[in-house]
Design a protein around this motif. Sequence first.
Motif, PDB file in Angstrom:
ATOM      1  N   ILE A  67       0.951  -1.289  -0.049  1.00 17.60           N
ATOM      2  CA  ILE A  67      -0.035  -0.023  -0.108  1.00 17.60           C
ATOM      3  C   ILE A  67       0.913   1.273  -0.012  1.00 17.60           C
ATOM      4  O   ILE A  67       0.445   2.204  -0.849  1.00 17.60           O
ATOM      5  CB  ILE A  67      -0.890   0.114   1.201  1.00 17.60           C
ATOM      6  N   ASP A  68       1.922   1.381   0.692  1.00 19.22           N
ATOM      7  CA  ASP A  68       2.646   2.515   0.836  1.00 19.22           C
ATOM      8  C   ASP A  68       3.404   2.670  -0.577  1.00 19.22           C
ATOM      9  O   ASP A  68       3.829   3.840  -0.869  1.00 19.22           O
ATOM     10  CB  ASP A  68       3.958   1.979   1.893  1.00 19.22           C
ATOM     11  N   LEU A  69       3.799   1.727  -1.481  1.00 17.74           N
ATOM     12  CA  LEU A  69       4.201   1.784  -2.835  1.00 17.74           C
ATOM     13  C   LEU A  69       3.245   2.171  -3.548  1.00 17.74           C
ATOM     14  O   LEU A  69       3.538   2.299  -5.001  1.00 17.74           O
ATOM     15  CB  LEU A  69       4.947   0.459  -3.261  1.00 17.74           C
ATOM     16  N   GLY A  70       1.889   2.234  -3.286  1.00 11.28           N
ATOM     17  CA  GLY A  70       0.802   2.759  -4.034  1.00 11.28           C
ATOM     18  C   GLY A  70       0.118   1.762  -4.914  1.00 11.28           C
ATOM     19  O   GLY A  70      -0.569   1.898  -5.846  1.00 11.28           O
ATOM     20  N   HIS A  71       0.055   0.347  -4.330  1.00 12.20           N
ATOM     21  CA  HIS A  71      -0.462  -0.498  -5.033  1.00 12.20           C
ATOM     22  C   HIS A  71      -1.754  -0.831  -4.457  1.00 12.20           C
ATOM     23  O   HIS A  71      -2.216  -0.458  -3.236  1.00 12.20           O
ATOM     24  CB  HIS A  71       0.526  -1.869  -5.101  1.00 12.20           C
ATOM     25  N   THR A  72      -2.782  -1.648  -5.076  1.00  8.39           N
ATOM     26  CA  THR A  72      -4.124  -1.970  -4.589  1.00  8.39           C
ATOM     27  C   THR A  72      -3.994  -3.481  -4.200  1.00  8.39           C
ATOM     28  O   THR A  72      -3.506  -4.387  -4.669  1.00  8.39           O
ATOM     29  CB  THR A  72      -5.101  -2.089  -5.939  1.00  8.39           C
ATOM     30  N   VAL A  73      -4.520  -3.546  -2.955  1.00  3.89           N
ATOM     31  CA  VAL A  73      -4.614  -4.930  -2.410  1.00  3.89           C
ATOM     32  C   VAL A  73      -6.045  -5.243  -1.955  1.00  3.89           C
ATOM     33  O   VAL A  73      -6.647  -4.450  -1.274  1.00  3.89           O
ATOM     34  CB  VAL A  73      -3.787  -5.018  -0.988  1.00  3.89           C
ATOM     35  N   ASP A  74      -6.409  -6.276  -2.615  1.00  3.69           N
ATOM     36  CA  ASP A  74      -7.718  -6.799  -2.315  1.00  3.69           C
ATOM     37  C   ASP A  74      -7.748  -8.069  -0.984  1.00  3.69           C
ATOM     38  O   ASP A  74      -6.740  -8.593  -1.156  1.00  3.69           O
ATOM     39  CB  ASP A  74      -8.635  -7.390  -3.352  1.00  3.69           C
ATOM     40  N   LEU A  75      -8.556  -8.113  -0.141  1.00  7.39           N
ATOM     41  CA  LEU A  75      -8.557  -9.024   0.740  1.00  7.39           C
ATOM     42  C   LEU A  75      -9.467 -10.198   0.407  1.00  7.39           C
ATOM     43  O   LEU A  75     -10.672  -9.982   0.259  1.00  7.39           O
ATOM     44  CB  LEU A  75      -8.757  -8.464   2.232  1.00  7.39           C
ATOM     45  N   VAL A  76      -8.977 -11.153   0.599  1.00  7.50           N
ATOM     46  CA  VAL A  76      -9.741 -12.473   0.399  1.00  7.50           C
ATOM     47  C   VAL A  76      -9.938 -13.108   1.707  1.00  7.50           C
ATOM     48  O   VAL A  76      -9.065 -13.351   2.466  1.00  7.50           O
ATOM     49  CB  VAL A  76      -9.214 -13.591  -0.462  1.00  7.50           C
ATOM     50  N   ASP A  77     -11.165 -13.392   2.100  1.00  4.49           N
ATOM     51  CA  ASP A  77     -11.563 -13.825   3.586  1.00  4.49           C
ATOM     52  C   ASP A  77     -11.077 -15.171   4.031  1.00  4.49           C
ATOM     53  O   ASP A  77     -11.097 -16.331   2.955  1.00  4.49           O
ATOM     54  CB  ASP A  77     -12.972 -14.050   3.480  1.00  4.49           C
ATOM     55  N   ALA A  78     -10.135 -15.230   4.851  1.00  2.74           N
ATOM     56  CA  ALA A  78      -9.728 -16.679   5.303  1.00  2.74           C
ATOM     57  C   ALA A  78     -10.669 -17.572   5.712  1.00  2.74           C
ATOM     58  O   ALA A  78     -11.927 -17.179   6.384  1.00  2.74           O
ATOM     59  CB  ALA A  78      -8.649 -16.386   6.497  1.00  2.74           C
ATOM     60  N   VAL A  79     -10.578 -18.708   5.383  1.00  3.66           N
ATOM     61  CA  VAL A  79     -11.612 -20.036   5.843  1.00  3.66           C
ATOM     62  C   VAL A  79     -10.923 -20.764   6.821  1.00  3.66           C
ATOM     63  O   VAL A  79      -9.735 -21.273   6.775  1.00  3.66           O
ATOM     64  CB  VAL A  79     -11.931 -20.800   4.569  1.00  3.66           C
ATOM     65  N   ALA A  80     -11.617 -20.852   7.860  1.00 11.48           N
ATOM     66  CA  ALA A  80     -11.108 -21.903   9.032  1.00 11.48           C
ATOM     67  C   ALA A  80     -10.953 -23.349   8.489  1.00 11.48           C
ATOM     68  O   ALA A  80     -11.839 -24.043   7.541  1.00 11.48           O
ATOM     69  CB  ALA A  80     -12.371 -21.900  10.163  1.00 11.48           C
ATOM     70  N   GLY A  81     -10.033 -23.877   8.858  1.00 12.74           N
ATOM     71  CA  GLY A  81      -9.797 -25.243   8.321  1.00 12.74           C
ATOM     72  C   GLY A  81      -8.751 -25.418   7.241  1.00 12.74           C
ATOM     73  O   GLY A  81      -8.428 -26.500   6.540  1.00 12.74           O
ATOM     74  N   LEU A  82      -8.374 -24.105   6.530  1.00 14.79           N
ATOM     75  CA  LEU A  82      -7.442 -24.141   5.403  1.00 14.79           C
ATOM     76  C   LEU A  82      -6.130 -23.306   5.702  1.00 14.79           C
ATOM     77  O   LEU A  82      -6.261 -22.177   5.613  1.00 14.79           O
ATOM     78  CB  LEU A  82      -8.264 -23.538   4.266  1.00 14.79           C
ATOM     79  N   PRO A  83      -5.478 -23.873   6.760  1.00 15.71           N
ATOM     80  CA  PRO A  83      -4.304 -23.216   7.157  1.00 15.71           C
ATOM     81  C   PRO A  83      -3.229 -22.819   6.114  1.00 15.71           C
ATOM     82  O   PRO A  83      -2.511 -21.713   6.351  1.00 15.71           O
ATOM     83  CB  PRO A  83      -3.536 -24.397   7.868  1.00 15.71           C
ATOM     84  N   ASP A  84      -3.207 -23.083   4.978  1.00 13.22           N
ATOM     85  CA  ASP A  84      -2.377 -22.626   3.993  1.00 13.22           C
ATOM     86  C   ASP A  84      -2.914 -21.591   2.998  1.00 13.22           C
ATOM     87  O   ASP A  84      -2.284 -21.121   2.082  1.00 13.22           O
ATOM     88  CB  ASP A  84      -1.833 -23.939   2.908  1.00 13.22           C
ATOM     89  N   MET A  85      -4.178 -21.358   3.258  1.00 10.59           N
ATOM     90  CA  MET A  85      -4.895 -20.256   2.579  1.00 10.59           C
ATOM     91  C   MET A  85      -4.106 -18.994   2.509  1.00 10.59           C
ATOM     92  O   MET A  85      -4.242 -18.026   1.470  1.00 10.59           O
ATOM     93  CB  MET A  85      -6.308 -20.169   2.874  1.00 10.59           C
ATOM     94  N   VAL A  86      -3.407 -18.770   3.228  1.00 11.75           N
ATOM     95  CA  VAL A  86      -2.357 -17.461   3.240  1.00 11.75           C
ATOM     96  C   VAL A  86      -1.363 -17.254   2.167  1.00 11.75           C
ATOM     97  O   VAL A  86      -1.438 -16.329   1.650  1.00 11.75           O
ATOM     98  CB  VAL A  86      -1.528 -17.117   4.736  1.00 11.75           C
ATOM     99  N   TYR A  87      -1.138 -18.328   1.628  1.00 13.03           N
ATOM    100  CA  TYR A  87      -0.451 -18.448   0.453  1.00 13.03           C
ATOM    101  C   TYR A  87      -1.123 -18.202  -0.936  1.00 13.03           C
ATOM    102  O   TYR A  87      -1.702 -19.100  -1.791  1.00 13.03           O
ATOM    103  CB  TYR A  87       0.398 -19.570   0.268  1.00 13.03           C
TER     104      TYR A  87
END
Length: 286
Positions: A67-87
């Motif tokens: 964000i500091d660099l001026g880029h757009t970041v959309d957030l995808v909701d994390a789902v319980a039971g999917l520990p690797d979804m951060v990737y």
Amino acid sequence: MTVSDLTAAAPACARGPVRRARARHFAMTAPRHFAVEYAINPWMDTSVPVDVDLALRQWETLRATYIDLGHTVDLVDAVAGLPDMVYAANGGLIVDGHAVLAHFTFPQRAAEADAYAAWMTAAGWHPERTRHHNEGQGDLLVAGSTVLAGHGFRTDRRAHDEIAELTGLPVTSLELVDPRFYHLDTALTVLSDEPATIAYYPPAFTADAVAVLREMFPTAIEVGSADAFVLGLNAVSDGRHVVLPAGATGFADQLRAAGFEPIGVDLSELLKGGGSVKCCTLEVYS
């Protein structure tokens, strides 16, 4: 110190060629349910504890950097039971209005595809699926007008033909041979689009793949083992600024010499799952 301070710190004479940043569009998923509950790559060790709060703080630093660099970041909701979804990079490939959904190799991650399909659909894309396994931008990186496509561990080589048909882009297949570099984005970074410039770790690839890369990218940066072994190539570039793991100091020096501005970010907690900067970042290529 702000990102602006960091990028201003290097003197012009040390920067090499002039590099130009382009605003990017990213999607990310917070590691709210991050854990190492299974081992599906050599970086994962279920006996090593994970600090979710630290993972969240490190991830938030990465998001704030974009964000500091001026880029757009959309957030995808994390789902319980999917520990690797951060990737998030593994969720699919979005390029030129085409959305191709991941088809995960391991059943532990299969449900992530449905979560990313829901996000893509809500955002107005029409996600398409491949018959053969593909793990999104883990193995599918856009370099200029070409898709560089990894295979050997997670993505099926036959999926490359499907990707070419679905996106209308040429696909260059690159075989990976070292299980520590199980996705293309752990061994190769696209640094700029025009002209397309990359950095990569040659020992992660077959000799044939290295020959292809050297022909396609004669000015590529070849990174050493010390930086590759901290997943230093799991980085994100906007054409000028390169956000990379903080431990990849040698690679950072190479980037400065080539005219880029490296920004190190500590994602050591998320490295326990086998991912770093790029793994946490799904780019919407337009």
